[in-house]
Motif scaffolding. Structure first.
Motif, short mmCIF file in Angstrom:
data_model
loop_
_atom_site.label_atom_id
_atom_site.label_comp_id
_atom_site.label_asym_id
_atom_site.label_seq_id
_atom_site.Cartn_x
_atom_site.Cartn_y
_atom_site.Cartn_z
N ASN A 11 0.83 -1.21 0.00
CA ASN A 11 0.00 0.00 0.00
C ASN A 11 0.86 1.25 0.00
O ASN A 11 2.04 1.21 0.34
CB ASN A 11 -0.84 0.09 1.29
CG ASN A 11 -1.85 -1.02 1.42
OD1 ASN A 11 -2.36 -1.52 0.44
ND2 ASN A 11 -2.13 -1.41 2.66
N ASP A 13 0.76 4.56 2.29
CA ASP A 13 0.16 5.02 3.55
C ASP A 13 0.08 6.54 3.57
O ASP A 13 1.09 7.21 3.34
CB ASP A 13 1.02 4.58 4.76
CG ASP A 13 0.98 3.08 4.98
OD1 ASP A 13 0.21 2.38 4.28
OD2 ASP A 13 1.71 2.61 5.87
N GLY A 38 3.86 1.35 2.31
CA GLY A 38 3.44 0.51 3.42
C GLY A 38 2.73 -0.74 2.93
O GLY A 38 3.04 -1.26 1.86
N GLY A 39 1.75 -1.18 3.70
CA GLY A 39 1.07 -2.46 3.42
C GLY A 39 1.69 -3.52 4.31
O GLY A 39 2.93 -3.60 4.40
N LYS A 40 0.86 -4.31 4.98
CA LYS A 40 1.42 -5.27 5.94
C LYS A 40 2.40 -6.23 5.26
O LYS A 40 3.44 -6.57 5.83
CB LYS A 40 0.30 -6.05 6.63
CG LYS A 40 -0.54 -5.15 7.53
CD LYS A 40 -1.49 -5.93 8.39
CE LYS A 40 -2.55 -5.03 9.01
NZ LYS A 40 -2.02 -3.94 9.85
N ASN A 43 5.64 -4.26 4.34
CA ASN A 43 6.33 -3.89 5.59
C ASN A 43 7.08 -5.09 6.16
O ASN A 43 8.24 -5.00 6.58
CB ASN A 43 5.34 -3.40 6.64
CG ASN A 43 4.69 -2.08 6.27
OD1 ASN A 43 5.15 -1.39 5.37
ND2 ASN A 43 3.61 -1.74 6.96
N ALA A 95 -3.72 3.22 2.23
CA ALA A 95 -4.14 3.14 3.64
C ALA A 95 -4.19 4.55 4.24
O ALA A 95 -3.25 5.33 4.05
CB ALA A 95 -3.15 2.28 4.42
N ILE A 107 -6.49 2.63 11.19
CA ILE A 107 -6.13 2.51 9.78
C ILE A 107 -7.34 2.03 8.97
O ILE A 107 -8.02 1.09 9.37
CB ILE A 107 -4.97 1.48 9.60
CG1 ILE A 107 -3.76 1.87 10.46
CG2 ILE A 107 -4.57 1.37 8.13
CD1 ILE A 107 -2.57 0.93 10.37
N VAL A 109 -7.94 0.64 5.13
CA VAL A 109 -7.21 0.25 3.92
C VAL A 109 -8.18 0.11 2.75
O VAL A 109 -9.16 -0.63 2.85
CB VAL A 109 -6.47 -1.10 4.13
CG1 VAL A 109 -5.75 -1.52 2.85
CG2 VAL A 109 -5.48 -1.01 5.27
N GLU A 138 -4.56 -9.23 4.32
CA GLU A 138 -5.00 -8.09 3.50
C GLU A 138 -5.17 -8.46 2.03
O GLU A 138 -5.31 -7.58 1.18
CB GLU A 138 -4.03 -6.91 3.65
CG GLU A 138 -4.12 -6.25 5.02
CD GLU A 138 -3.31 -4.98 5.16
OE1 GLU A 138 -3.70 -4.11 5.97
OE2 GLU A 138 -2.26 -4.83 4.49
N VAL A 251 2.85 2.52 14.31
CA VAL A 251 2.52 2.04 12.96
C VAL A 251 3.67 1.14 12.46
O VAL A 251 4.83 1.54 12.45
CB VAL A 251 2.32 3.22 11.97
CG1 VAL A 251 1.98 2.70 10.57
CG2 VAL A 251 1.24 4.16 12.47
N GLY A 252 3.33 -0.08 12.08
CA GLY A 252 4.34 -0.99 11.53
C GLY A 252 5.12 -1.77 12.59
O GLY A 252 5.97 -2.59 12.25
N ASP A 255 4.23 -5.35 12.23
CA ASP A 255 4.82 -5.89 10.99
C ASP A 255 6.31 -6.15 11.17
O ASP A 255 6.86 -7.12 10.64
CB ASP A 255 4.61 -4.90 9.83
CG ASP A 255 3.14 -4.74 9.49
OD1 ASP A 255 2.37 -5.68 9.74
OD2 ASP A 255 2.77 -3.66 9.00
N ALA A 291 5.72 3.29 9.04
CA ALA A 291 6.10 1.87 9.15
C ALA A 291 7.52 1.62 8.63
O ALA A 291 8.47 1.48 9.41
CB ALA A 291 5.08 1.02 8.42
O1 RIB Z 1 0.45 -2.51 9.83
C1 RIB Z 1 0.56 -1.24 9.26
C2 RIB Z 1 0.10 -1.28 7.83
O2 RIB Z 1 -1.28 -1.61 7.79
C3 RIB Z 1 0.20 0.04 7.10
O3 RIB Z 1 1.43 0.19 6.44
C4 RIB Z 1 -1.00 0.04 6.18
O4 RIB Z 1 -0.67 0.05 4.83
C5 RIB Z 1 -1.81 -1.20 6.56
O5 RIB Z 1 -1.65 -2.24 5.68
#
Ligand code: RIB
Length: 314
Positions: A11, A13, A38-40, A43, A95, A107, A109, A138, A251-252, A255, A291
């Protein structure tokens, strides 16, 4: 080639600092925003690669400028990105992240191209018994389940980070080695499985581990984490304290924990040392904003390792 394969989301963010999270029906103002990749999935792949494990990412981005930036970020961090496909049917996932004055985040998404990710993007040729396959929630669940079955069939280690929470079929649990949840996700999973909801994290993780016959890792933010095995044994590890003046946001952090956890399992470290490294890495990830921007390198994790005691047997 042996590696950690992360199958999941990517993603952009949009990070906004707010004093308090908005109420329903409320509009609030904040002076500015930051955007980051980002994006889990992405990350976790970057955290894993920064910890020194050969890492490949499989997923989808849109055929747009955001997708290009995400691919560049993966490459900068030495993540093999040939499994990330551009799809012009949907835009790159986005996100909206609001971080309040306590550092807590919310968050939303918009999945976009992540919804089009398919398990056949991961060809059989790259599945290997020395691999570790790491998934989150996700992308479409059925694609995750297929990757888990195929990875397990070749003897790879399988790890699912149940974030955001969702129902996992019995036959998928049978093919999972590790389940990583926070306390909320753990409770939601127990509810979906019709289990008694245990109050303590140890009891809850233990119940999930026994029921699903896997190792359940439960993260507890500033309280650290526990890992419980199906036989009732387990380990507890503290979190490293982040000084207020260094704290950015969380955040992150989850992850980072998952990515470093996978890297340690890949390096065949013991469960107790895996937890300790992942816990320190997650704390270090709270030092900055966003993240991927604040994830530590392997050497930073090692430098701070002594800040928390060795894992304690439960
Ligand atoms: O865990 C944080 C992530 O969750 C963010 O980077 C966001 O993109 C969502 O996927």
């Amino acid at each position: 080639m042996a590696m950690v394969i992360v199958f999941g989301s990517l993603n952009i963010d949009l990070l906004m600092k707010v004093k308090e999270q908005p109420q329903i029906g409320e509009t609030i103002l904040t002076p500015t925003y930051k955007w980051t990749t980002g994006g889990k999935g992405a990350n976790q792949a970057i955290a894993c690669s920064r910890f020194g494990a050969k890492t490949a990412m499989v997923g989808k981005v849109g055929d747009d400028g955001f997708g290009t930036r995400i691919l560049n970020a993966l490459k900068r961090d030495d993540v093999l990105a040939s499994g990330v496909v551009r799809d012009d049917k949907e835009p790159t996932g986005m996100a909206f992240v609001t971080v309040d004055s306590k550092g807590d985040n919310q968050i939303v998404v918009a999945s976009g191209a992540n919804r089009l990710t398919t398990s056949d993007q991961m060809p059989n040729e790259i599945l290997h018994s020395d691999n570790v396959a790491l998934m989150q929630m996700e992308v479409n669940y059925s694609e995750n389940w297929d990757v888990i079955h195929r990875s397990k069939a070749v003897g790879a280690k399988t790890i699912l980070n149940l974030a955001p929470s969702g129902a996992v079929p019995r036959e998928v649990l049978d093919d999972l080695d590790y389940l990583i949840v926070n306390q909320i996700e753990g409770r939601q999973m127990a509810e979906k499985m019709g289990l008694e909801i245990e109050e303590s994290a140890i009891a809850l993780a233990s119940r999930l581990a026994t029921e699903a016959q896997l190792t359940c890792v439960m993260t507890m933010g500033p309280l650290g984490c526990v890992a419980m095995k199906p036989d009732g044994s387990g380990w507890r590890v503290q979190a490293m304290k982040v000084p207020d003046e260094e704290f950015g946001d969380t955040v992150g952090a989850g992850d980072t924990f998952c990515g470093v956890f996978a890297a340690c399992i890949f390096k065949k470290m013991s469960l107790q040392e895996t937890l300790r490294h992942a816990s320190v890495a997650a704390s270090l990830a709270c030092r900055g904003v966003g993240a991927q921007t604040s994830m530590p390198t392997h050497d930073e994790v090692i430098e701070y390792l002594e800040e928390i005691p060795a894992a304690e047997a439960i």
